[in-house]
Structure formats: C-alpha cells, structure tokens
Design a protein around this motif. Structure first.
Motif, short mmCIF file in Angstrom:
data_model
loop_
_atom_site.label_atom_id
_atom_site.label_comp_id
_atom_site.label_asym_id
_atom_site.label_seq_id
_atom_site.Cartn_x
_atom_site.Cartn_y
_atom_site.Cartn_z
N LEU A 9 -80.19 17.98 6.19
CA LEU A 9 -80.52 16.63 6.66
C LEU A 9 -81.33 15.88 5.61
N ALA A 10 -82.27 16.58 4.97
CA ALA A 10 -83.14 15.94 3.98
C ALA A 10 -82.36 15.49 2.75
N GLN A 11 -81.29 16.21 2.41
CA GLN A 11 -80.52 15.86 1.22
C GLN A 11 -79.65 14.63 1.43
N GLY A 12 -79.36 14.29 2.67
CA GLY A 12 -78.54 13.12 2.93
C GLY A 12 -77.17 13.26 2.30
N PRO A 13 -76.71 12.24 1.54
CA PRO A 13 -75.37 12.29 0.97
C PRO A 13 -75.22 13.29 -0.17
N ARG A 14 -76.34 13.80 -0.71
CA ARG A 14 -76.23 14.82 -1.75
C ARG A 14 -75.70 16.11 -1.14
N SER A 15 -75.13 16.97 -1.96
CA SER A 15 -74.49 18.17 -1.42
C SER A 15 -74.93 19.42 -2.17
N GLU A 16 -76.22 19.51 -2.51
CA GLU A 16 -76.70 20.67 -3.27
C GLU A 16 -76.50 21.97 -2.49
N VAL A 17 -76.79 21.93 -1.18
CA VAL A 17 -76.62 23.13 -0.36
C VAL A 17 -75.17 23.56 -0.34
N LEU A 18 -74.27 22.62 -0.08
CA LEU A 18 -72.84 22.94 -0.01
C LEU A 18 -72.33 23.46 -1.35
N ASN A 19 -72.71 22.81 -2.44
CA ASN A 19 -72.25 23.26 -3.76
C ASN A 19 -72.72 24.69 -4.05
N GLU A 20 -73.96 24.98 -3.68
CA GLU A 20 -74.48 26.33 -3.93
C GLU A 20 -73.83 27.34 -2.99
N TRP A 21 -73.59 26.93 -1.78
CA TRP A 21 -72.89 27.77 -0.82
C TRP A 21 -71.52 28.16 -1.38
N LEU A 22 -70.79 27.18 -1.92
CA LEU A 22 -69.47 27.45 -2.50
C LEU A 22 -69.57 28.36 -3.72
N ALA A 23 -70.62 28.19 -4.51
CA ALA A 23 -70.81 29.06 -5.68
C ALA A 23 -71.01 30.50 -5.23
N TRP A 24 -71.79 30.70 -4.18
CA TRP A 24 -71.98 32.05 -3.65
C TRP A 24 -70.68 32.61 -3.08
N HIS A 25 -69.91 31.76 -2.41
CA HIS A 25 -68.63 32.20 -1.88
C HIS A 25 -67.71 32.69 -3.00
N ARG A 26 -67.66 31.93 -4.09
CA ARG A 26 -66.79 32.30 -5.21
C ARG A 26 -67.27 33.59 -5.89
N LEU A 27 -68.54 33.90 -5.75
CA LEU A 27 -69.05 35.14 -6.32
C LEU A 27 -68.76 36.33 -5.42
N LEU A 28 -68.97 36.18 -4.12
CA LEU A 28 -68.92 37.31 -3.20
C LEU A 28 -67.53 37.60 -2.65
N PHE A 29 -66.82 36.56 -2.24
CA PHE A 29 -65.58 36.78 -1.49
C PHE A 29 -64.51 37.50 -2.31
#
Length: 253
Positions: A9-29
């Motif tokens: 919510l605090a990030q608003g239109p920025r997507s730092e959480v989502l981008n990092e989430w996807l980076a972790w997905h690409r590492l682990l999955f």
C-alpha cells in the motif's frame, strides 16, 4: 515468501515488492523449490504460524505488521532463517518507526539510493563475499540483501543456502524438469514431471525425499515399473522427457 500488505500500500504505483517477488520466483521455482505466498497480516492475526516453516523470505518489506515482526524475532531465536531483500520492518503497518528486527541482530539500516534510483541499503555491517550481510539472532540467521536479488551475481549460492534449510520434496538438478509431488489418500504418492523446455529434451536423475520401494510410470495403459535406488531416505530414478513432455509416476513405500 511473505506478502507485506502495508508495504504494498505504501509503495502505491511502484512495484518494488512485486519485482522482487518475481526475482525470487525465478530463483526458486526452476529448482523445484516450491514456496507459499502468505500476507504478514495472516501471521499477525494467528491464522498461520511461523513454526510450520524453515525459511522466511521478505521481499522489500520495510513496512511489516508489528506483531509479525516480533514473531520473526522469536522465529530467529529458535533457529529459523529469515532472508530479506531490503531493510525489513523499519516501520509498522501504520507507518510508525519500528526496526526491532534489525535491532535484534545488532544492525541498523540506511537507504543509500536516491529517489528514482533502484533501492539500495546499508546495514552498519560489511557485505560478505557472497554479496549479503548475515547476522546471528539467537540460534537463527538473518540474511540481508543490500540491493535487488535480480542483480546478485551469487544467486546460486543463495539458492543453495535456502536448500540447506528447506530441501525440496522432489528435485532434478541439471535438468529442465518441473516436479510436483502429492500425497494420495491411500498412502501412495503421485509425482508429476514436466519438461519446461519447448525446444530440447531433458534427461537426468529425479531425487524424491523419502524411501520408496516401488516406482511406476503410469503414462502407459498399464503401470510400467521404473528402476529406482534408495539411500539416506532418498529415492532416485532416471527419466527422459521430450520437449514440453509430461510424465506421471506412482511411488509406494
């Protein structure tokens, strides 16, 4: 992998959480390291307990539920592993200063990046040769990435660190196999295998956690026995799949 609700919510239109989430997905999955995505509010409200997990990953979670932050400290003291991209828990869910998670490790955080730049933090301790800061909290370990996982050159080492504490139920190193293991009501297990490459076949050993006396390929009209080896509570057998191919195996103890 924690979904930091207030941070998003605090990030608003920025997507730092989502981008990092996807980076972790690409590492682990691709390594068959399956994970759950759960909001920090669920832990704070008691719907989920950290005791059910071995490793907790925080993707750019500067805001965290205060109750959850305290749970993380206790989780670490009991021997858990927490890996954070960015400075975790600097503020609570209402934006009030916190920092108790870092304080438990004897660390503090400073944002080194300027507005508009990719996030970058320092933690009052040197970055090790693998590219992150690591500190003990009780029996556990807190690992802090100073910048995004996507730019970390030692991602493989970090993946191995996760694996050391959370061994996948099924894995096939060196292949392009995606594996999913499910327990059946009758006590047997079903292993689903997919070659994620649309262009090339893949061959390799599948290693399943547990000692199984029988393995059968059930893609045939009748189940076809597969030769398997057992050692140290692991079952190993070799498979080959065409590009984009799938196969299903029944495992029995």
């Amino acid at each position: 992998l924690v979904q930091p609700y207030a941070e998003m919510l605090a990030q608003g239109p920025r997507s730092e959480v989502l981008n990092e989430w996807l980076a972790w997905h690409r590492l682990l999955f691709p390594r068959n390291q399956l994970y759950e995505v759960l909001p920090d509010t669920w832990f704070a409200e008691g719907k989920v307990k950290l005791s059910g997990f071995d490793v907790v990953i925080l993707p750019v979670a500067c805001h965290l539920e205060r109750a959850f932050t305290q749970q993380l400290v206790e989780f670490l003291r009991a021997g858990g592993v927490v890996i954070a991209s960015g400075a975790p828990g600097l503020y609570d869910q209402l934006g009030r200063p916190d920092g108790s998670l870092l304080a438990a490790a004897g660390l503090s955080a400073r944002r080194e990046s300027k507005p508009g730049e990719a996030w970058r933090f320092s933690y009052g301790a040197p970055v090790n040769e693998r590219g992150w800061v690591e500190a003990k909290v009780g029996k556990g370990s807190l690992l802090l990435l100073p910048s995004s996982l996507a730019g970390l050159k030692t991602r493989d080492a970090l993946a191995e660190r996760v694996r050391a504490h959370a061994v996948p139920a099924a894995e096939a190193p060196g292949t392009t196999l995606e594996l999913l293991l499910r327990a059946l009501p009758d006590g047997r297990y079903l292993l689903c295998a997919l070659n994620t490459s649309p262009d090339a076949p893949t061959t390799g050993d599948v290693v399943v956690r547990g000692s199984f006396t029988r393995v059968a390929d059930i893609d045939m009209p009748r189940a076809f026995p597969v030769t398997a080896k057992r050692a140290e509570e692991r079952t190993r057998f070799r498979i080959t799949l065409d590009p984009g191919g799938t196969a299903y195996y029944l495992l029995a103890r």
